[in-house]
Design a protein around this motif. Sequence first.
Motif, PDB file in Angstrom:
ATOM      1  N   ALA A  31      17.307   4.177  -2.893  1.00 49.67           N
ATOM      2  CA  ALA A  31      16.731   4.900  -4.029  1.00 49.67           C
ATOM      3  C   ALA A  31      15.984   3.947  -4.960  1.00 49.67           C
ATOM      4  CB  ALA A  31      17.827   5.628  -4.794  1.00 49.67           C
ATOM      5  N   GLU A  32      16.494   2.734  -5.096  1.00 48.82           N
ATOM      6  CA  GLU A  32      15.865   1.739  -5.966  1.00 48.82           C
ATOM      7  C   GLU A  32      14.635   1.114  -5.318  1.00 48.82           C
ATOM      8  OE1 GLU A  32      19.707  -0.066  -8.337  1.00 48.82           O
ATOM      9  OE2 GLU A  32      19.494  -0.484  -6.187  1.00 48.82           O
ATOM     10  N   LEU A  33      14.675   0.959  -3.991  1.00 49.18           N
ATOM     11  CA  LEU A  33      13.532   0.412  -3.259  1.00 49.18           C
ATOM     12  C   LEU A  33      13.301   1.286  -2.037  1.00 49.18           C
ATOM     13  CD1 LEU A  33      11.313  -1.496  -2.465  1.00 49.18           C
ATOM     14  CD2 LEU A  33      13.030  -3.150  -1.682  1.00 49.18           C
ATOM     15  N   ASP A  34      12.386   2.229  -2.193  1.00 47.42           N
ATOM     16  CA  ASP A  34      12.016   3.132  -1.096  1.00 47.42           C
ATOM     17  C   ASP A  34      10.981   2.419  -0.236  1.00 47.42           C
ATOM     18  OD1 ASP A  34      11.124   5.096   0.598  1.00 47.42           O
ATOM     19  OD2 ASP A  34      10.506   6.492  -0.973  1.00 47.42           O
ATOM     20  N   ALA A  79       4.464   2.523  -0.482  1.00 45.81           N
ATOM     21  CA  ALA A  79       3.675   1.293  -0.383  1.00 45.81           C
ATOM     22  C   ALA A  79       3.608   0.541  -1.709  1.00 45.81           C
ATOM     23  CB  ALA A  79       2.265   1.612   0.113  1.00 45.81           C
ATOM     24  N   GLU A  80       3.389   1.252  -2.790  1.00 43.60           N
ATOM     25  CA  GLU A  80       3.290   0.588  -4.095  1.00 43.60           C
ATOM     26  C   GLU A  80       4.619  -0.042  -4.489  1.00 43.60           C
ATOM     27  OE1 GLU A  80       1.993   1.583  -8.737  1.00 43.60           O
ATOM     28  OE2 GLU A  80       1.734   3.107  -7.159  1.00 43.60           O
ATOM     29  N   CYS A  81       5.694   0.682  -4.232  1.00 46.18           N
ATOM     30  CA  CYS A  81       7.032   0.175  -4.554  1.00 46.18           C
ATOM     31  C   CYS A  81       7.340  -1.089  -3.751  1.00 46.18           C
ATOM     32  CB  CYS A  81       8.064   1.258  -4.257  1.00 46.18           C
ATOM     33  SG  CYS A  81       9.757   0.841  -4.710  1.00 46.18           S
ATOM     34  N   VAL A 102       8.233  -6.941  -3.302  1.00 50.27           N
ATOM     35  CA  VAL A 102       8.087  -8.208  -2.574  1.00 50.27           C
ATOM     36  C   VAL A 102       7.369  -9.249  -3.430  1.00 50.27           C
ATOM     37  CG1 VAL A 102       7.094  -9.331  -0.545  1.00 50.27           C
ATOM     38  CG2 VAL A 102       8.183  -7.088  -0.320  1.00 50.27           C
ATOM     39  N   ALA A 103       6.323  -8.817  -4.138  1.00 48.79           N
ATOM     40  CA  ALA A 103       5.587  -9.757  -4.993  1.00 48.79           C
ATOM     41  C   ALA A 103       6.479 -10.323  -6.091  1.00 48.79           C
ATOM     42  CB  ALA A 103       4.378  -9.063  -5.599  1.00 48.79           C
ATOM     43  N   GLY A 104       7.225  -9.447  -6.749  1.00 54.96           N
ATOM     44  CA  GLY A 104       8.103  -9.902  -7.815  1.00 54.96           C
ATOM     45  C   GLY A 104       9.215 -10.788  -7.314  1.00 54.96           C
ATOM     46  N   PHE A 105       9.774 -10.428  -6.185  1.00 49.07           N
ATOM     47  CA  PHE A 105      10.854 -11.231  -5.592  1.00 49.07           C
ATOM     48  C   PHE A 105      10.357 -12.611  -5.189  1.00 49.07           C
ATOM     49  CE2 PHE A 105      12.578 -12.525  -1.401  1.00 49.07           C
ATOM     50  CZ  PHE A 105      13.838 -12.934  -1.801  1.00 49.07           C
ATOM     51  N   ALA A 106       9.217 -12.662  -4.508  1.00 51.70           N
ATOM     52  CA  ALA A 106       8.676 -13.948  -4.054  1.00 51.70           C
ATOM     53  C   ALA A 106       8.387 -14.868  -5.238  1.00 51.70           C
ATOM     54  CB  ALA A 106       7.410 -13.722  -3.226  1.00 51.70           C
TER      55      ALA A 106
END
Length: 302
Positions: free
Chosen positions: A34-37, A41-43, A48-52
């Motif tokens: 639910a937090e990461l569907d 695509a946008e989610c 991934v960008a924020g995590f990296a």
Amino acid sequence: MALALLVPGGRGQLGHDLVTAAPRDGLVHAPSSAELDITDAECVADAVAGFAASARDGGLRPVVVNSAAYTAVDRAETDEDRAFAVNALGPELLAVECARHDVPLLHVSTDYVFPGDATRPYEPSDETGPRSAYGRTKLAGEERVLASWRRSWVVRTAWAYGASGGNFVKTMARLETERDTVSVVDDQRGTPTWTLDLATGLVELADLVTSRREPADRVLHGTGGGETTWYDFTRAIFEELGADPGRVRPCPSTEYPRPAPRPAYSVLSGKSWERAGLTPLRPWREALSAAFAAGVLGPVAI
């Protein structure tokens, strides 16, 4: 540098144990579906960008371990579009974004990609041929991930059970308290896999690929050692519960017809895992005892 893990499907059975197995000197972010569907695509791009960025800012080695999946095998027979979205399109989106940010991706798959008619353990190079909607969608996910990002690896597993959520072990433990006898199929063979053992192996693989010691084989098989039938697996579960295994009765699969066909033989060879330099997962019977001793599957009867 320590590891940073992003684990889509982090509230599931394997995701839960990846959090447990993750090194304490690193970072693990395990969002629920639910937090990461992963079908959004946008989610996925934002996650991934924020995590990296946050991992690298903290001097950590980022890796994505995808444990999100549509695993309702029977429901998938009439809900294949949704299963395809989660099992194929979502992993492809993850792979594309991982490629964009040079983040290795470990994608978890299944024995159901094979037809289940072998007479020896399946190697990753063996011909696939899924016989269910679930298997078809998982195979499509493998293919899309591998085609989208050269630093992606597929890890197939089988007969998984763990502390979080429902699984065969918990079902049999419940039935032991409810029925005098339990009938279980004895004509399907595979290898039970404790998800904590698999999670530990995936963390070891994550360490390899983020250290640029990347396995040449991009498809690996990670299961417990050995093989058994559902019937003998259930007898072992009863033994761990302190119950009489003689209460488990064998029966053929024809007595329990299901919408989705089950593989008659789904033992996966561990040669590719060992070839990659990874520690073999322990034998399935030893792992089952350890899981009960750890208390993660409920109390052991005395």
